[in-house]
Write a protein that holds these residues in place. Sequence first.
Motif, PDB file in Angstrom:
ATOM      1  N   GLN A   1       0.881  -1.169   0.000  1.00  0.00           N
ATOM      2  CA  GLN A   1       0.000   0.000   0.000  1.00  0.00           C
ATOM      3  C   GLN A   1       0.913   1.212   0.000  1.00  0.00           C
ATOM      4  N   VAL A   2       0.910   1.948  -1.090  1.00  0.00           N
ATOM      5  CA  VAL A   2       1.942   2.953  -1.313  1.00  0.00           C
ATOM      6  C   VAL A   2       1.343   4.179  -1.992  1.00  0.00           C
ATOM      7  N   PRO A   3       1.850   5.384  -1.714  1.00  0.00           N
ATOM      8  CA  PRO A   3       1.364   6.560  -2.432  1.00  0.00           C
ATOM      9  C   PRO A   3       1.500   6.380  -3.943  1.00  0.00           C
ATOM     10  N   ARG A   4       0.452   6.726  -4.663  1.00  0.00           N
ATOM     11  CA  ARG A   4       0.448   6.523  -6.109  1.00  0.00           C
ATOM     12  C   ARG A   4       1.599   7.257  -6.799  1.00  0.00           C
ATOM     13  N   LEU A   5       1.957   8.432  -6.277  1.00  0.00           N
ATOM     14  CA  LEU A   5       3.009   9.213  -6.926  1.00  0.00           C
ATOM     15  C   LEU A   5       4.345   8.477  -6.955  1.00  0.00           C
ATOM     16  N   GLY A   6       4.551   7.531  -6.024  1.00  0.00           N
ATOM     17  CA  GLY A   6       5.807   6.794  -6.000  1.00  0.00           C
ATOM     18  C   GLY A   6       5.859   5.618  -6.952  1.00  0.00           C
ATOM     19  N   VAL A   7       4.694   5.150  -7.428  1.00  0.00           N
ATOM     20  CA  VAL A   7       4.659   3.966  -8.292  1.00  0.00           C
ATOM     21  C   VAL A   7       3.918   4.239  -9.595  1.00  0.00           C
ATOM     22  N   ALA A   8       3.692   5.500  -9.917  1.00  0.00           N
ATOM     23  CA  ALA A   8       2.922   5.830 -11.122  1.00  0.00           C
ATOM     24  C   ALA A   8       3.534   5.229 -12.371  1.00  0.00           C
ATOM     25  N   ALA A   9       4.870   5.318 -12.503  1.00  0.00           N
ATOM     26  CA  ALA A   9       5.528   4.778 -13.695  1.00  0.00           C
ATOM     27  C   ALA A   9       5.394   3.268 -13.758  1.00  0.00           C
ATOM     28  N   ALA A  10       5.550   2.585 -12.618  1.00  0.00           N
ATOM     29  CA  ALA A  10       5.447   1.124 -12.590  1.00  0.00           C
ATOM     30  C   ALA A  10       4.025   0.663 -12.900  1.00  0.00           C
ATOM     31  N   LEU A  11       3.033   1.423 -12.458  1.00  0.00           N
ATOM     32  CA  LEU A  11       1.646   1.083 -12.797  1.00  0.00           C
ATOM     33  C   LEU A  11       1.379   1.331 -14.282  1.00  0.00           C
ATOM     34  N   ALA A  12       1.967   2.402 -14.818  1.00  0.00           N
ATOM     35  CA  ALA A  12       1.727   2.746 -16.227  1.00  0.00           C
ATOM     36  C   ALA A  12       2.334   1.720 -17.170  1.00  0.00           C
ATOM     37  N   ASP A  13       3.513   1.187 -16.845  1.00  0.00           N
ATOM     38  CA  ASP A  13       4.158   0.236 -17.761  1.00  0.00           C
ATOM     39  C   ASP A  13       3.895  -1.223 -17.406  1.00  0.00           C
ATOM     40  N   GLY A  14       3.045  -1.461 -16.403  1.00  0.00           N
ATOM     41  CA  GLY A  14       2.621  -2.827 -16.104  1.00  0.00           C
ATOM     42  C   GLY A  14       3.509  -3.600 -15.163  1.00  0.00           C
ATOM     43  N   ARG A  15       4.547  -2.988 -14.634  1.00  0.00           N
ATOM     44  CA  ARG A  15       5.401  -3.714 -13.680  1.00  0.00           C
ATOM     45  C   ARG A  15       4.676  -3.952 -12.364  1.00  0.00           C
ATOM     46  N   LEU A  16       3.700  -3.085 -12.059  1.00  0.00           N
ATOM     47  CA  LEU A  16       2.818  -3.275 -10.915  1.00  0.00           C
ATOM     48  C   LEU A  16       1.378  -3.141 -11.393  1.00  0.00           C
ATOM     49  N   VAL A  17       0.465  -3.795 -10.676  1.00  0.00           N
ATOM     50  CA  VAL A  17      -0.954  -3.781 -11.027  1.00  0.00           C
ATOM     51  C   VAL A  17      -1.745  -3.348  -9.799  1.00  0.00           C
ATOM     52  N   GLU A  18      -2.638  -2.372  -9.976  1.00  0.00           N
ATOM     53  CA  GLU A  18      -3.477  -1.946  -8.861  1.00  0.00           C
ATOM     54  C   GLU A  18      -4.563  -2.991  -8.608  1.00  0.00           C
ATOM     55  N   VAL A  19      -4.803  -3.275  -7.321  1.00  0.00           N
ATOM     56  CA  VAL A  19      -5.859  -4.212  -6.929  1.00  0.00           C
ATOM     57  C   VAL A  19      -6.724  -3.547  -5.851  1.00  0.00           C
ATOM     58  N   LEU A  20      -7.928  -4.047  -5.709  1.00  0.00           N
ATOM     59  CA  LEU A  20      -8.860  -3.576  -4.686  1.00  0.00           C
ATOM     60  C   LEU A  20      -8.938  -2.044  -4.619  1.00  0.00           C
ATOM     61  N   PRO A  21      -9.206  -1.386  -5.734  1.00  0.00           N
ATOM     62  CA  PRO A  21      -9.269   0.082  -5.697  1.00  0.00           C
ATOM     63  C   PRO A  21     -10.373   0.607  -4.778  1.00  0.00           C
ATOM     64  N   GLN A  22     -11.421  -0.215  -4.566  1.00  0.00           N
ATOM     65  CA  GLN A  22     -12.510   0.202  -3.672  1.00  0.00           C
ATOM     66  C   GLN A  22     -12.091   0.161  -2.206  1.00  0.00           C
ATOM     67  N   LEU A  23     -10.918  -0.421  -1.936  1.00  0.00           N
ATOM     68  CA  LEU A  23     -10.408  -0.515  -0.562  1.00  0.00           C
ATOM     69  C   LEU A  23      -9.103   0.254  -0.410  1.00  0.00           C
ATOM     70  N   ALA A  24      -9.017   1.373  -1.085  1.00  0.00           N
ATOM     71  CA  ALA A  24      -7.789   2.181  -1.004  1.00  0.00           C
ATOM     72  C   ALA A  24      -7.614   2.731   0.411  1.00  0.00           C
ATOM     73  N   PRO A  25      -6.393   2.732   0.938  1.00  0.00           N
ATOM     74  CA  PRO A  25      -6.143   3.283   2.275  1.00  0.00           C
ATOM     75  C   PRO A  25      -6.354   4.791   2.315  1.00  0.00           C
ATOM     76  N   GLU A  26      -6.286   5.332   3.509  1.00  0.00           N
ATOM     77  CA  GLU A  26      -6.455   6.778   3.695  1.00  0.00           C
ATOM     78  C   GLU A  26      -5.339   7.537   2.979  1.00  0.00           C
ATOM     79  N   PRO A  27      -5.653   8.599   2.244  1.00  0.00           N
ATOM     80  CA  PRO A  27      -4.596   9.404   1.595  1.00  0.00           C
ATOM     81  C   PRO A  27      -3.636   9.960   2.640  1.00  0.00           C
ATOM     82  N   MET A  28      -2.384  10.159   2.227  1.00  0.00           N
ATOM     83  CA  MET A  28      -1.352  10.629   3.141  1.00  0.00           C
ATOM     84  C   MET A  28      -1.060  12.109   2.910  1.00  0.00           C
TER      85      MET A  28
END
Length: 310
Positions: free
Chosen positions: A241-268
């Motif tokens: 569970q990590v701030p999106r700004l730190g993994v945006a590139a990895a999510l964009a190129d498929g190295r990481l995949v977002e799961v359970l978006p309806q259960l996102a933790p509290e914003p930091m």
Amino acid sequence: MDQLDQYRIFLRVAELGGFSRAAAALGLPKASVSTAVRRLEAALGAQLLHRTTRRVQLTREGALFLERCRDLLGEAEELQALFREEPALLRGRVRVGMSGSMAARLVMPRLGAFLQAHPGLEIELGAGERRVDVVREGYDCVVRTGAVVDPSLVARPLGLAPVVNCASPDYLRRHGTPRALDELAGHRLVHFAGSFGQRPAGFEYPLPGGGYASLEMAGAVTVDGGEAYTGAALAGLGLIQVPRLGVAAALADGRLVEVLPQLAPEPMPVTLLYPQQRHLPRRVREVMDWLAQVLAPHLSPWPSAVGSSL
């Protein structure tokens, strides 16, 4: 050596807690630093520092003078700039602190253009997970993610960093992609700890009626740094569970995949912190404004009810 030089030397000695460290930071002989402080004390008629064999500490008079010293130096720099041929140019050094991932992914790619626009400016960027002592280590400002409680610093809220749940494609192939909270029983969480020995926080998720809760989860890996935390997910070691700004590139190129978006933790919360002083040098104000602009596209608005200082 004029009086302003003595002020600058005293400031570094006070911030770094020793003559040797200040001398190294200033590129001066230790004897010159010691002499400058003694002459300043003689001119003021007050002892500013308690000297021991291991370190120096501010006296009561020294603490009062330190606060005023920062203001005087800032005002002197602004006054000198009025008579330069190009007073609008930013000059001098600004020491900034932030996490390594934020520096590498968001700030460094845009820093070159900023420095080209301000060729008289020098940036010292402390990029790491260690929470620095802003005043003692001579930082002009730091960017921090998470709760901030430090009455000695001024806090400028920048916004909220959305947090995502994610994992590597390899991990999801081996363990399946969870679709609901009750499907996490067979999954592993990469644990993050500020210091080892602490109880892992678990998987944070929102409650239907508001607020957040935490679900204990198994995990074979615990890390104490942001880069290692993301690296563990990339290596297929579990969910993070990590701030999106730190993994945006990895999510964009498929190295990481977002799961359970309806259960996102509290914003930091993301906050700029800087030492209290009546006069903030223009170069520091400009750098902080630029950092706010760089980070703004990656943050959600701060709730209006939150004040400007913490």
